[in-house]
Design a protein around this motif. Structure first.
Motif, PDB file in Angstrom:
ATOM      1  N   VAL A  34      -6.192   5.446  10.683  1.00  0.00           N
ATOM      2  CA  VAL A  34      -6.803   5.114   9.314  1.00  0.00           C
ATOM      3  C   VAL A  34      -8.108   4.209   9.633  1.00  0.00           C
ATOM      4  O   VAL A  34      -7.635   3.242  10.249  1.00  0.00           O
ATOM      5  N   TRP A  79       0.829  -1.207  -0.136  1.00  0.00           N
ATOM      6  CA  TRP A  79      -0.016  -0.044   0.222  1.00  0.00           C
ATOM      7  C   TRP A  79       1.001   1.164  -0.058  1.00  0.00           C
ATOM      8  O   TRP A  79       2.003   1.247   0.731  1.00  0.00           O
ATOM      9  N   MET A  88      -0.967  -1.131   6.914  1.00  0.00           N
ATOM     10  CA  MET A  88      -2.237  -1.634   6.119  1.00  0.00           C
ATOM     11  C   MET A  88      -2.331  -2.911   5.673  1.00  0.00           C
ATOM     12  O   MET A  88      -3.536  -3.711   5.749  1.00  0.00           O
ATOM     13  N   ARG A  89      -1.330  -3.711   5.510  1.00  0.00           N
ATOM     14  CA  ARG A  89      -1.342  -5.013   5.170  1.00  0.00           C
ATOM     15  C   ARG A  89      -1.904  -5.858   6.223  1.00  0.00           C
ATOM     16  O   ARG A  89      -2.881  -6.691   6.098  1.00  0.00           O
ATOM     17  N   TRP A 117       4.143   2.071   6.584  1.00  0.00           N
ATOM     18  CA  TRP A 117       2.568   2.299   6.112  1.00  0.00           C
ATOM     19  C   TRP A 117       1.903   1.021   5.486  1.00  0.00           C
ATOM     20  O   TRP A 117       1.060   0.516   5.798  1.00  0.00           O
ATOM     21  N   SER A 118       2.899   0.689   4.453  1.00  0.00           N
ATOM     22  CA  SER A 118       2.697  -0.592   3.738  1.00  0.00           C
ATOM     23  C   SER A 118       2.141  -1.766   4.596  1.00  0.00           C
ATOM     24  O   SER A 118       1.335  -2.379   4.644  1.00  0.00           O
ATOM     25  N   LEU A 148      -6.401   1.658  12.513  1.00  0.00           N
ATOM     26  CA  LEU A 148      -5.216   1.301  12.603  1.00  0.00           C
ATOM     27  C   LEU A 148      -4.263   2.692  13.001  1.00  0.00           C
ATOM     28  O   LEU A 148      -4.641   3.861  12.543  1.00  0.00           O
ATOM     29  N   LYS A 195       1.299   5.408   0.452  1.00  0.00           N
ATOM     30  CA  LYS A 195       0.602   6.392   1.316  1.00  0.00           C
ATOM     31  C   LYS A 195       0.075   7.614   0.590  1.00  0.00           C
ATOM     32  O   LYS A 195       0.668   7.943  -0.302  1.00  0.00           O
ATOM     33  N   ASP A 241      -9.952   2.583   7.159  1.00  0.00           N
ATOM     34  CA  ASP A 241     -10.286   1.945   5.836  1.00  0.00           C
ATOM     35  C   ASP A 241     -10.524   0.528   6.372  1.00  0.00           C
ATOM     36  O   ASP A 241     -11.573  -0.067   5.613  1.00  0.00           O
ATOM     37  N   ALA A 245      -5.684  -5.081   6.753  1.00  0.00           N
ATOM     38  CA  ALA A 245      -6.689  -5.551   5.584  1.00  0.00           C
ATOM     39  C   ALA A 245      -6.611  -7.271   5.853  1.00  0.00           C
ATOM     40  O   ALA A 245      -7.804  -7.546   5.575  1.00  0.00           O
TER      41      ALA A 245
END
Length: 288
Positions: free
Chosen positions: A185, A172, A270-271, A266-267, A246, A174, A187, A274
């Protein structure tokens, strides 16, 4: 490994991680048996091989975990260290075909071999086998690779399969329009689970840690240690649970503004969010 004598008329060996037996006398002499004979199940040599198999399995998992940690942290790894552990099959399995970068950050290659003199042999994106003699190399996180799609396409052409999820790792990037004061976050908030135990079990099953009411993921990004965290509910709550926001924290436990979170942190955060959201309960029928 070779065959070992165990009991009268049998030999045993460790094959593909499991203890196997064969008869050495009679009609079945030399034939590998489908199961361990009852007479051997409590034999000391069988027990020794089983414990060795368990240790080898743990060792293999530890090697994969360490290579994954090097990749996620993007820390420089001594070339001599990689060459030194290469003869170990478990280390070799974890390291083979991992993407590495030497002195030139734009020169990516897939690790294929290591010599006794401390050199690494890699296949670059031109399909040529070259030597890396730099004192250290990095195992770049895929979010840092500028031509990730090209790297993936080339890897597919070579039929590369990595033990450590690197080039095909979900990434992901940013967004650029984050609010200056934003710290969370949402999402992947709102993923419903029947209870907190199920949510926590999914987190630990994916390799994440549980700390209080959070699933966490430590990341080292650009020399800075951060911890991504997703709220999963109070530890002893026995009702329905949902994934929360998050966030990222620094080494002192302070919330980090989203604009200050590095690309790898960040990635990886988010991983994690998700993956937890993906395991949610999905309603079916007219009210879904």
């Amino acid at each position: 490994m070779g065959w070992l004598t165990a009991g009268e008329g049998y030999e045993i060996a460790l094959m593909e991680g499991r203890v196997t037996a064969r008869a050495v006398t009679g009609r079945a002499a030399g034939r590998q048996l489908k199961t361990i004979p009852k007479a051997l199940r409590d034999h000391p040599e069988v027990d020794r091989l089983r414990r060795l198999a368990e240790w080898l399995e743990r060792h293999e998992a530890a090697c994969v975990a360490q290579v994954d940690a090097w990749m996620v942290s993007s820390l420089p790894v001594p070339t001599a260290l990689l060459a030194g552990v290469w003869p170990d099959e478990a280390w070799q399995g974890a390291l083979r075909d991992v993407a590495v970068v030497g002195d030139d950050p734009d020169e990516v290659g897939f690790l294929r071999d290591a010599t006794t003199t401390g050199e690494l042999r890699v296949v670059n994106l031109d399909g040529e086998t070259v030597r890396l003699t730099a004192p250290t190399v990095t195992l770049p996180h895929p979010v840092l690779l500028p031509d990730l799609d090209d790297v993936r396409e080339f890897a597919a052409e070579l039929g590369i399969v990595q033990r450590v999820e690197q080039i095909h790792r979900a990434t992901w990037h940013k967004p650029q329009d984050l609010a200056a004061t934003a710290t969370e976050v949402r999402d992947f908030a709102g993923g419903s689970y029947p209870n907190r135990f199920r949510l926590a079990a999914r987190a630990t099953g994916l390799g994440y840690r549980i700390s209080g009411g959070y699933a966490t993921c430590p990341v080292r990004d650009a020399g800075r240690s951060l911890e991504a965290a997703v709220w999963i509910g109070e530890p002893y709550w026995d009702g329905d649970s949902t994934t929360g926001a998050l966030t990222w924290q620094d080494e002192n436990g302070r919330a980090v503004r989203l604009r200050e979170v590095g690309p790898v942190a960040w990635s990886e955060g988010m991983r994690m969010a998700a993956a937890l959201y993906a395991g949610r309960t999905i309603e079916e029928g007219g009210n879904a």
